[in-house]
Design an enzyme around this catalytic site. Sequence first.
Site, PDB file in Angstrom:
ATOM      1  CG  ASN A  56      -1.816   1.192   1.321  1.00 52.15           C
ATOM      2  OD1 ASN A  56      -1.781   2.087   0.475  1.00 52.15           O
ATOM      3  ND2 ASN A  56      -2.638   1.247   2.354  1.00 52.15           N
ATOM      4  CG  HIS A  92     -12.548   4.127   3.378  1.00 54.77           C
ATOM      5  ND1 HIS A  92     -13.141   5.208   4.003  1.00 54.77           N
ATOM      6  CD2 HIS A  92     -11.202   4.335   3.472  1.00 54.77           C
ATOM      7  CE1 HIS A  92     -12.208   6.027   4.439  1.00 54.77           C
ATOM      8  NE2 HIS A  92     -11.021   5.525   4.134  1.00 54.77           N
ATOM      9  NE  ARG A 102      -8.834  12.930   3.035  1.00 53.41           N
ATOM     10  CZ  ARG A 102      -8.820  11.606   2.957  1.00 53.41           C
ATOM     11  NH1 ARG A 102      -9.952  10.926   3.142  1.00 53.41           N
ATOM     12  NH2 ARG A 102      -7.710  10.957   2.718  1.00 53.41           N
ATOM     13  NE  ARG A 162      -6.077   1.931  -0.077  1.00 56.14           N
ATOM     14  CZ  ARG A 162      -6.029   3.100   0.541  1.00 56.14           C
ATOM     15  NH1 ARG A 162      -4.878   3.556   1.003  1.00 56.14           N
ATOM     16  NH2 ARG A 162      -7.115   3.825   0.687  1.00 56.14           N
ATOM     17  CD  GLU A 202      -8.956  -0.757   4.392  1.00 54.24           C
ATOM     18  OE1 GLU A 202      -9.162  -0.093   3.361  1.00 54.24           O
ATOM     19  OE2 GLU A 202      -8.500  -0.260   5.445  1.00 54.24           O
TER      20      GLU A 202
END
Length: 405
Positions: A7, A180, A241, A91, A384
Amino acid sequence: MKILVINCGSSSIKYQLINTEEQQSLCKGLVERIGAVTSIIKQEFKDEKPIKKTMVIENHAAALKTIMELLLEADNDHLKSLDEIEAVGHRVVHGGETFKDSVLIDEDVEEAIQQAFDIAPLHNPPNLSGIRAAKKHLPDVPHVAVFDTAFHHSIPKHAFLYGIPNRLYRRYKIRKYGFHGTSHYYVSRKYFKISGKPKEGSKVITCHLGNGCSITAIKDGKSYDTSMGFSPLEGLVMGTRSGDLDPSILFYLIEKEELSLANVHALLNKHSGLLGLSGYAADMRDLLEEAESGDRRCTEAIDVFCYRAKKYIGSYIAAMDGVDAIIFTGGIGENAAPIRSKILEGFNYMSIEIDEKKNSDLKEGTLISTDNSKAEVHVIPTNEELVIAIDAAKISTASKQTPWA
């Protein structure tokens, strides 16, 4: 199979070596501050003492080379040679409209990932750099791309279109994509395994709450709507964010503050959210501690965060005409009991109740709702990397069997 999961971020690489047959992580590692004066690499093999090194790592290619060397340096029984790695799972954040499933990486796939740079400028470039660097060091094994957006391709058109001229969607593919996806997919499948309930006819809401946050409505086991949109900026208030806001605010700020587009981008992505609201921290653990001490702005930041999540859950209950289960995951979702309680306050009309004893002590399983609750509430740790590893194993062996199908 032993699968290496990679990742890549803009200045970091997370990696895991996973045995897919036992669904077990054999090694976890992280390279941070790539390109800085001093980089940091941490690695821990299963049942072995973790190691930490500082060195100069100029780019992702150099980082991957260091990772390969470090994997072999470790004195362990889990990996004696790189030849034992049977595939690499990568990923990739944005697959656009091109990729609806994980795919074996070839030149055409690399080109398609690059074509999505415009809509994912922070994520896809380092993802592709990691792919190309890993292929140089492991050229003889299959490399598989697993996309954050893939799970959300089942979202219906009425949910993914924006209220802008349709020609802009046709020309530039401006629409909701969602992110996600591997996390929402994993925890929903885990819920179906735990509960023994079928996907067909189910209505589940998954809440991935961490530094980045998103909530997904899952109907019949498929993503029906999700809070993140064209980019990961839309939706919930996050660590740094902003989440949803009136677009006219941007024009107003550009005029009043004389901001450039780069300034606006940084403001909304790096200096807003919990950090901007509190003026103190982006980490929920810090905010909860300060709020407990009476800090007003930290309290307000928590209130805004929970209220936004509550609104999305309520809207998805309406969109699906009910809910069978609400699932919390991610760093905040899994660890912040007060946040789970606060988000689900006020759902009395739905008879959704949390058992506060179970909520504060998760030793007795994943279920934290009361026996009288109309919908189950679960806390399910996400994984994940396991999803990526299983997809990489499945695709690299052309097998159609997977525990998460």
